[in-house]
Every structure is written in C-alpha cells, then in structure tokens.
Design an enzyme around this catalytic site. Sequence first.
Site, short mmCIF file in Angstrom:
data_model
loop_
_atom_site.label_atom_id
_atom_site.label_comp_id
_atom_site.label_asym_id
_atom_site.label_seq_id
_atom_site.Cartn_x
_atom_site.Cartn_y
_atom_site.Cartn_z
N HIS A 1 0.95 -1.35 0.06
CA HIS A 1 -0.01 0.02 -0.18
C HIS A 1 0.90 1.17 0.19
O HIS A 1 2.08 1.20 0.14
CB HIS A 1 -1.02 0.07 1.20
CG HIS A 1 -0.56 0.10 2.47
ND1 HIS A 1 0.46 -0.81 2.97
CD2 HIS A 1 -0.31 0.96 3.50
CE1 HIS A 1 0.79 -0.54 4.32
NE2 HIS A 1 0.30 0.57 4.51
N HIS B 1 1.45 3.90 1.90
CA HIS B 1 1.88 4.62 3.00
C HIS B 1 3.50 4.57 2.98
O HIS B 1 3.98 3.90 2.57
CB HIS B 1 1.62 4.10 4.40
CG HIS B 1 -0.06 4.32 4.87
ND1 HIS B 1 -0.72 3.56 5.63
CD2 HIS B 1 -0.66 5.46 4.69
CE1 HIS B 1 -1.85 4.43 6.03
NE2 HIS B 1 -1.81 5.38 5.19
N ASP C 1 6.05 4.63 4.94
CA ASP C 1 6.96 3.47 5.71
C ASP C 1 6.97 2.26 4.77
O ASP C 1 7.80 1.29 5.37
CB ASP C 1 6.44 3.50 6.92
CG ASP C 1 5.05 2.69 7.31
OD1 ASP C 1 4.17 3.48 6.49
OD2 ASP C 1 4.87 1.90 8.06
N HIS D 1 -7.27 -1.70 5.76
CA HIS D 1 -6.42 -0.41 6.62
C HIS D 1 -7.00 0.88 5.95
O HIS D 1 -8.16 0.93 5.37
CB HIS D 1 -5.01 -0.83 5.83
CG HIS D 1 -4.06 0.03 6.81
ND1 HIS D 1 -4.04 0.11 8.08
CD2 HIS D 1 -2.68 0.69 6.23
CE1 HIS D 1 -2.99 0.98 8.46
NE2 HIS D 1 -2.23 1.23 7.59
N ASP E 1 -0.33 -3.96 5.98
CA ASP E 1 -1.16 -3.55 7.67
C ASP E 1 -2.55 -3.82 7.34
O ASP E 1 -2.87 -3.70 6.33
CB ASP E 1 -0.99 -1.89 7.68
CG ASP E 1 0.63 -1.61 7.71
OD1 ASP E 1 1.58 -2.43 7.57
OD2 ASP E 1 0.95 -0.53 7.90
N HIS F 1 5.94 -5.40 12.31
CA HIS F 1 5.43 -3.95 12.13
C HIS F 1 5.02 -3.42 13.58
O HIS F 1 4.05 -3.14 13.99
CB HIS F 1 4.16 -3.89 11.42
CG HIS F 1 3.67 -2.77 10.76
ND1 HIS F 1 2.90 -1.95 11.47
CD2 HIS F 1 3.98 -2.04 9.63
CE1 HIS F 1 2.68 -0.73 10.76
NE2 HIS F 1 3.48 -0.86 9.54
#
Length: 304
Positions: A63, A65, A67, A143, A213, A271
């Site tokens: 995804h 994001h 990080d 998420h 996530d 994570h």
Amino acid sequence: MEKFDIHILGCGSALPTTRHQATSQVINIREKLFMIDCGEGTQVQLRRSRLRFNRLNHIFISHLHGDHCFGLIGLISTFGMLERTADLHIHCHPDLEKLMAPQLNFFCKGMTYQVFFHPFNPGEQTVIYDDRSVSVETIPLRHRMPTCGFLFKEKPTPNHIIREMIDFYQIPICMINRIKNGEDYVTNDGTVIPNSRLTIPSDPPRMYAYCSDTCYLPRIVPQIQGVDLLFHEATFANTEAVRAKQTFHSTAAQAALIAREAQVKKLLIGHFSARYEDESILLKEASEIFPHTMLAEENLKISL
C-alpha cells in the site's frame, strides 16, 4: 530441497526508531529474489543482507503509506549507479506510478535499465505474478487506504527418480523426465512398471503469506489456510486495542487468532509500534494463543 528463504530487512511501523528499520522483506525462492515493500533505508539493509542485487527483479508494494514505499526511489537510483541492465518490475496500486513518474524523470534520467509498473486492485484476490517456480496472489486487507498482502505459493517439483530402478529396468534417458512427471514405464515386453516403484514423491510445495498493514480480519483465513509461515502485523499489545481499531492495525493477540484459525505452521509477528522498547510483551501475548510464534527482527532469515 530448493531454497525458500524469508529475509527481514525492516519490521518497524511508521515512526522511525533507532531499533527498527521501516518495513521491507526479501523472499529468495530458488535463487530468484522478490521484495515486499520498500521503506526508507531498505537499500542499506539489502547491502547488509549480502543478497545479490542483480537477482532482485520484482518488488511488491502492499500500500502507499510512506513507511512501505519511501525507499523505492533510492533503491532504483542505486541500481542505476550500479549499471544494472535487467528490467525492474514493480507491482503496486495504480497511483504509485503517477507519484513516481516525476521523481524518476528528475532523478533517474539515462539509467541503463527500465522500470515497469504493474498495477493491480488491492481489493481483489488475484494472481499478479506467475512463473515456473512460484505464483504470487494478492490478499485483500483492510487498512486506512487500499491495501493487500501477498501469498507466495511454490510450484510443485517433479518426483525424485530412484537411480537403482533406472539401471535395473534399463530405462532410456529420453523417458526420465516423463517418469519424473508421473508416467509409468512400459518395458519392451509390455510389462507396466508403476511410477510409484520408480520414483519418490517430491517435497510438498511451500507457501508464505504476508499480511501487513491490516485490522483484525478473519475473512483472510481461508486464503492462508495451512501456510508454512504467516507474517502478520502486530503493531500493538492488547492494552492498546482501542488504538489498534482506530488506526486499522492489529494487536499481537489478534495476529495469533488468525494464525490459529488458519492452522498455519508458524507465525512471525512484526510492524511494531515505536512505543515498545521491548517486544517480548507482544511475543508473550501472541504465544499464549498460538505457541509457534516468533518475533521479526532486522537481518533475520527464516528458511522454509
């Protein structure tokens, strides 16, 4: 047995710490390297892993994001400085190509190789990569933005032939591959020698599931049923269950519940939130539900 290794390059969550790197993993399947996510600092961790850069041709981004993808432009640039020639394939949400196009145009002009983006819909379960050794399919997750995990499924290998039987029945070389793939052998006098007498079954195909996530999502259980190793995010302990729900993350206990319901062989949690100086609390929480649990850590290698 052919190689099937998982290398943890980073297992921290969004907030940088001195203890953990941002999310990234490399899967080595029969000496072909596949990267999952590419957080900031991934290329340094890749150096430390001593994996060969030139064998990494496919990157899967769960995804968008930061990080999980801030390290991409640096890695791509470094590959260019190393005069890479093999194409690099990035499997991702369609928006990533739009975001990276200006960066590639500005920072990576004149590279000796090409970068190809392969968009997919994270909300659909579908095969996004397939070759003779392995297939990769998406695991739709939940998420704060469109997200998926990845299921790596090894292809079956041919049976192992018993050399003594080949000599005994004087089987010609041209028949060996056919016998490995399941055929019986018929002698010159018409006698049928069953394949089970000539071969030993190969090792069962292995599977690895990556789920990060995501919030607690029991509907993924059928898809990951019985995998050899499940990586599931465990950002928080149960004391932060409300926070986990608000941020669409999972607790260690919830990761263990998924592992138990899916009857996986081993669970690897990662994570981790930056709030934990010692992740043993997360390991204890998960192990009480699913005993075969391990903590991810940088430079960890797990062989399936």
